[in-house]
Design an enzyme around this catalytic site. Sequence first.
Site, PDB file in Angstrom:
ATOM      1  N   ASN A   8       1.104  -1.299   0.117  1.00  0.00           N
ATOM      2  CA  ASN A   8      -0.205   0.177   0.284  1.00  0.00           C
ATOM      3  C   ASN A   8       0.689   1.220  -0.522  1.00  0.00           C
ATOM      4  O   ASN A   8       1.745   1.733   1.115  1.00  0.00           O
ATOM      5  CB  ASN A   8      -1.294   0.032   1.245  1.00  0.00           C
ATOM      6  CG  ASN A   8      -1.688   1.136   1.129  1.00  0.00           C
ATOM      7  OD1 ASN A   8      -1.441   2.059   0.733  1.00  0.00           O
ATOM      8  ND2 ASN A   8      -3.185   1.428   2.725  1.00  0.00           N
ATOM      9  N   LYS A  10       0.212   4.171  -0.247  1.00  0.00           N
ATOM     10  CA  LYS A  10      -0.642   5.290   0.480  1.00  0.00           C
ATOM     11  C   LYS A  10      -0.550   6.149  -0.583  1.00  0.00           C
ATOM     12  O   LYS A  10      -0.245   6.639  -2.100  1.00  0.00           O
ATOM     13  CB  LYS A  10      -0.276   5.618   1.651  1.00  0.00           C
ATOM     14  CG  LYS A  10      -0.697   4.543   2.619  1.00  0.00           C
ATOM     15  CD  LYS A  10      -0.044   4.907   4.163  1.00  0.00           C
ATOM     16  CE  LYS A  10       0.028   3.330   4.373  1.00  0.00           C
ATOM     17  NZ  LYS A  10       0.273   3.136   6.146  1.00  0.00           N
ATOM     18  N   HIS A  92      -9.453   0.916   5.483  1.00  0.00           N
ATOM     19  CA  HIS A  92      -8.062   0.751   5.603  1.00  0.00           C
ATOM     20  C   HIS A  92      -8.474   2.149   7.217  1.00  0.00           C
ATOM     21  O   HIS A  92      -9.037   3.327   7.353  1.00  0.00           O
ATOM     22  CB  HIS A  92      -7.343   2.432   4.976  1.00  0.00           C
ATOM     23  CG  HIS A  92      -5.983   1.841   4.962  1.00  0.00           C
ATOM     24  ND1 HIS A  92      -5.538   2.789   6.257  1.00  0.00           N
ATOM     25  CD2 HIS A  92      -4.252   1.219   5.357  1.00  0.00           C
ATOM     26  CE1 HIS A  92      -4.151   2.676   6.929  1.00  0.00           C
ATOM     27  NE2 HIS A  92      -3.365   1.583   5.753  1.00  0.00           N
ATOM     28  N   GLU A  94      -6.998   4.792   7.836  1.00  0.00           N
ATOM     29  CA  GLU A  94      -5.934   5.999   8.005  1.00  0.00           C
ATOM     30  C   GLU A  94      -7.346   6.546   7.138  1.00  0.00           C
ATOM     31  O   GLU A  94      -8.086   7.585   7.797  1.00  0.00           O
ATOM     32  CB  GLU A  94      -5.111   6.369   6.893  1.00  0.00           C
ATOM     33  CG  GLU A  94      -3.840   5.962   7.390  1.00  0.00           C
ATOM     34  CD  GLU A  94      -2.631   5.395   7.079  1.00  0.00           C
ATOM     35  OE1 GLU A  94      -2.938   5.573   5.681  1.00  0.00           O
ATOM     36  OE2 GLU A  94      -1.706   5.147   6.963  1.00  0.00           O
ATOM     37  N   GLU A 162      -5.804  -5.089  10.769  1.00  0.00           N
ATOM     38  CA  GLU A 162      -4.490  -4.254  11.015  1.00  0.00           C
ATOM     39  C   GLU A 162      -4.373  -3.348  11.752  1.00  0.00           C
ATOM     40  O   GLU A 162      -5.183  -2.631  12.661  1.00  0.00           O
ATOM     41  CB  GLU A 162      -4.568  -3.046  10.220  1.00  0.00           C
ATOM     42  CG  GLU A 162      -4.330  -4.114   8.503  1.00  0.00           C
ATOM     43  CD  GLU A 162      -3.561  -2.578   7.475  1.00  0.00           C
ATOM     44  OE1 GLU A 162      -2.556  -2.948   7.052  1.00  0.00           O
ATOM     45  OE2 GLU A 162      -4.209  -1.583   7.434  1.00  0.00           O
ATOM     46  N   GLY A 168       2.673   1.879  10.447  1.00  0.00           N
ATOM     47  CA  GLY A 168       3.696   2.713  10.576  1.00  0.00           C
ATOM     48  C   GLY A 168       4.277   3.483  11.859  1.00  0.00           C
ATOM     49  O   GLY A 168       5.122   4.504  12.111  1.00  0.00           O
ATOM     50  N   SER A 207       3.786  -1.791  10.469  1.00  0.00           N
ATOM     51  CA  SER A 207       4.566  -2.794  11.262  1.00  0.00           C
ATOM     52  C   SER A 207       5.483  -3.581  10.506  1.00  0.00           C
ATOM     53  O   SER A 207       6.268  -4.003  10.894  1.00  0.00           O
ATOM     54  CB  SER A 207       5.088  -2.125  11.886  1.00  0.00           C
ATOM     55  OG  SER A 207       4.996  -0.541  12.436  1.00  0.00           O
TER      56      SER A 207
HETATM   57  P1  PGA Z   1       2.927  -0.014   7.506  1.00  0.00           P
HETATM   58  O1  PGA Z   1       1.773   0.426   6.502  1.00  0.00           O
HETATM   59  O2  PGA Z   1       3.792  -0.966   6.895  1.00  0.00           O
HETATM   60  O3  PGA Z   1       3.713   1.726   6.899  1.00  0.00           O
HETATM   61  O4  PGA Z   1       3.210   0.021   9.475  1.00  0.00           O
HETATM   62  C1  PGA Z   1       0.451  -0.538   6.938  1.00  0.00           C
HETATM   63  C2  PGA Z   1      -1.001  -0.208   6.354  1.00  0.00           C
HETATM   64  O5  PGA Z   1      -1.007   1.356   6.958  1.00  0.00           O
HETATM   65  O6  PGA Z   1      -1.418  -1.073   5.585  1.00  0.00           O
END
Ligand code: PGA
Length: 245
Positions: A8, A10, A92, A94, A162, A168, A207
């Site tokens: 992803n 983003k 997601h 976010e 997740e 992140g 992560s």
């Molecule tokens: P990350 O994000 O691997 O940077 O923790 C995962 C995601 O948001 O799908």
Amino acid sequence: MRKLIAGNWKMNGLISSQAEIQALKGLTGSATCDIVVCPPFTLIDRAVERAKDSKLVIGAQDCHAQRSGAHTGEISAEMLADIGARYVILGHSERRVSYGEDDEIVLAKAVAAHRAGLIAIVCVGETRHERDEGRAIEVVGEQLRESVPEGATSANLVIAYEPVWAIGTGLVPTNEQIEEVHAAIRQMLEERLGRDGNSVRILYGGSVKASNAAVIFGLRNVDGALVGGASLKASEFAGIISAAV
Ligand code: PGA
């Protein structure tokens, strides 16, 4: 089950990032897992073109629930399918947190994805606070119940667990915590989809990097990963892919 590794990107990536797509394409030849990359909307068309004649599959990070119409700034599932995207990430955290997407919206988008023939990667996960209250499984269960559409099958649905607090941050749940939630998701999928629920891929996300991927992939009911930061550089992503045997 064959593992699925989905990247992803983003809101990252310019035309120059195609070099990463090119590098990933090279990796898919010998990979023993399925690999999907979800770049921003602006790069999907180019990425599909670039990934042609390889096993690299391109997806999107969101879609609108309607087919078309007066929705300024939005992109429909049909538009994504039209340019060759095969997957779409939905719900997601976010988007849930920053754009107010609730389960009802995620459900409508998943219906749209299926209508357009896309595979929906539906994201679920608890916040730190919810975990501290001992409610992780309850929260994930409710998100799953409310956002997985009728007609979902192992061919058109992927679930990504997740934990919001792991995205992140460099923080990863313990192996036991991951297995506990994935087992609960598996059970709910079986209750909902019958035997086919056993074949829906459940990804872990938050992560994931080359250094922890092998351990995570060895956990029960972990069928791959949804990778954010570590998917941006093909070299790091390659380390995750090679851990998925
Ligand atoms: P990350 O994000 O691997 O940077 O923790 C995962 C995601 O948001 O799908």
